[in-house]
Design a protein around this motif. Structure first.
Motif, mmCIF file in Angstrom:
data_model
loop_
_atom_site.group_PDB
_atom_site.id
_atom_site.type_symbol
_atom_site.label_atom_id
_atom_site.label_comp_id
_atom_site.label_asym_id
_atom_site.label_seq_id
_atom_site.Cartn_x
_atom_site.Cartn_y
_atom_site.Cartn_z
ATOM 1 N N MET A 66 5.308 4.689 -9.267
ATOM 2 C CA MET A 66 6.352 3.942 -8.543
ATOM 3 C C MET A 66 5.885 3.859 -7.145
ATOM 4 O O MET A 66 6.296 2.532 -6.592
ATOM 5 N N THR A 67 5.176 4.857 -6.543
ATOM 6 C CA THR A 67 4.660 4.842 -5.238
ATOM 7 C C THR A 67 3.740 3.653 -5.178
ATOM 8 O O THR A 67 3.890 2.790 -4.229
ATOM 9 N N ARG A 68 2.970 3.428 -6.220
ATOM 10 C CA ARG A 68 1.982 2.321 -6.345
ATOM 11 C C ARG A 68 2.713 1.137 -6.657
ATOM 12 O O ARG A 68 2.437 0.228 -5.646
ATOM 13 N N ASP A 69 3.698 0.795 -7.323
ATOM 14 C CA ASP A 69 4.175 -0.377 -7.876
ATOM 15 C C ASP A 69 5.293 -0.847 -6.475
ATOM 16 O O ASP A 69 5.100 -2.084 -6.505
ATOM 17 N N TRP A 70 5.818 0.117 -5.746
ATOM 18 C CA TRP A 70 6.535 -0.421 -4.337
ATOM 19 C C TRP A 70 5.632 -0.459 -3.228
ATOM 20 O O TRP A 70 6.030 -0.997 -2.467
ATOM 21 N N LYS A 71 4.398 -0.377 -3.589
ATOM 22 C CA LYS A 71 3.233 -0.602 -2.550
ATOM 23 C C LYS A 71 3.289 0.520 -1.340
ATOM 24 O O LYS A 71 2.891 0.353 -0.204
#
Length: 327
Positions: free
Chosen positions: A214-219
């Motif tokens: 989620m840290t990656r997907d929300w950038k």
């Protein structure tokens, strides 16, 4: 009776005797999950299944990334009748059923497998029944949101909770989340997920806790310098529907919705586990520091914070032991 009158009478009789057209049932699904997440894909798969099985009778729309309701407002919307389906988490349910607050405790579940086995056991069945009876919400299935970990916009060395002292860490709305942040050693800042990127970039907050994917997907990794693998919360997320909306469905539609939820929850769990590992590779490629402190140092202090906040006194007696015994 003249010819026109006779024709009109026959037409009216035909209309009255014709079967009533079934009204279309609309199900709107709201989730805070980003659009490209496995959870959002699972909801879209449910939409496709329900609409293909019941063409014209059921219409499903999926609204991701808090685009329909702000994070933290979905559950009240379900209860008010303003929304049909959502993906609430235990922290939101705890606010109304504090006796089940243990489900939101850090370091409760060993891993995703332990989490799912727990909620598919008698423990989970009891919980689902309580949520339905006391809150008017039907939990269709339990999925795996991910394992939350601390992510910083700086590279200060973190080995123990005291190292996070003074760190302003964003947490979702809710008292239990705030206590969790304190237990980890940080200062909690309540904030919807849609505001986190800018807050990290400007220094309004120093950290946020989310699963790596989620840290990656929300950038958020674009404004992150360090990922601290505290792995403090193996977190469930529920596929849930308001009971009045569920009751409007036919028995066949209810069965199909439950079966689809199970199938696509299993898909979501498998994809999320793989996604979390892939996200770590993304961070390494971006030269983000990955640190892994001794989790026992964090585990030993969190329950003291729960006790100090008076939360454990509200928890259902024996629940912790029952969960820990699940194999």
């Amino acid at each position: 009776m003249n010819k026109l009158a006779a024709t009109t009478a026959m037409a009216l009789a035909g209309l009255l005797s014709a079967p009533a057209v079934m009204a279309q049932t609309e199900i709107r699904i709201s989730t805070a999950a980003p659009d490209n997440s496995p959870l959002s894909d699972a909801f879209r798969s449910i939409k496709q299944r329900m609409e293909s099985k019941f063409p014209g009778a059921v219409k499903v729309s999926v609204h991701t990334a808090s685009s329909l309701f702000r994070q933290g407002t979905e559950l009240p919307a379900l209860q008010r009748g303003n929304l049909e389906m959502a993906s609430p988490v235990t922290f939101e349910i705890d606010a109304q059923l504090p006796e089940y607050g243990a489900f939101s405790a850090a370091y409760l579940f060993r891993d995703a497998d332990h989490l799912i086995k727990t909620f598919r056991s008698d423990i989970g069945k009891e919980y689902v029944a309580e949520v339905q009876n006391k809150m008017g919400i039907v939990i269709l299935e339990t999925a795996y949101l991910g394992t939350r970990t601390v992510n910083l916009n700086n590279d200060r060395k973190i080995e123990k909770p005291a190292d996070l002292n003074g760190t302003k860490m964003r947490m979702p709305p809710g008292a239990s989340f705030q206590v969790l942040a304190k237990a980890l050693g940080s200062t909690p800042v309540s904030m919807p997920i849609t505001e986190v990127y800018l807050a990290l970039k400007t220094g309004q907050i120093d950290a946020q806790d989310n699963p790596t994917n989620m840290t990656r997907d929300w950038k958020f990794h674009e404004v992150t310098k360090q990922v601290v693998l505290t792995r403090h919360l193996v977190q469930p997320v529920f596929m849930a529907i308001a009971k009045p909306a569920f009751d409007k469905l036919t028995p066949a539609q209810q069965t199909e919705l439950r079966e689809a939820s199970r199938e696509f929850a299993d898909m979501q769990i498998a994809r999320t586990l793989a996604d979390e590992k892939a996200a770590i590779d993304t961070f390494k490629a971006a030269n983000i520091r990955i640190s892994e402190p001794d989790a026992t140092l964090f585990r030993s202090v969190v329950f003291k914070e729960y006790e100090a906040a008076g939360m454990t006194a509200k928890w259902k007696p024996g629940l912790l032991a029952r969960v820990q015994a699940v194999q």
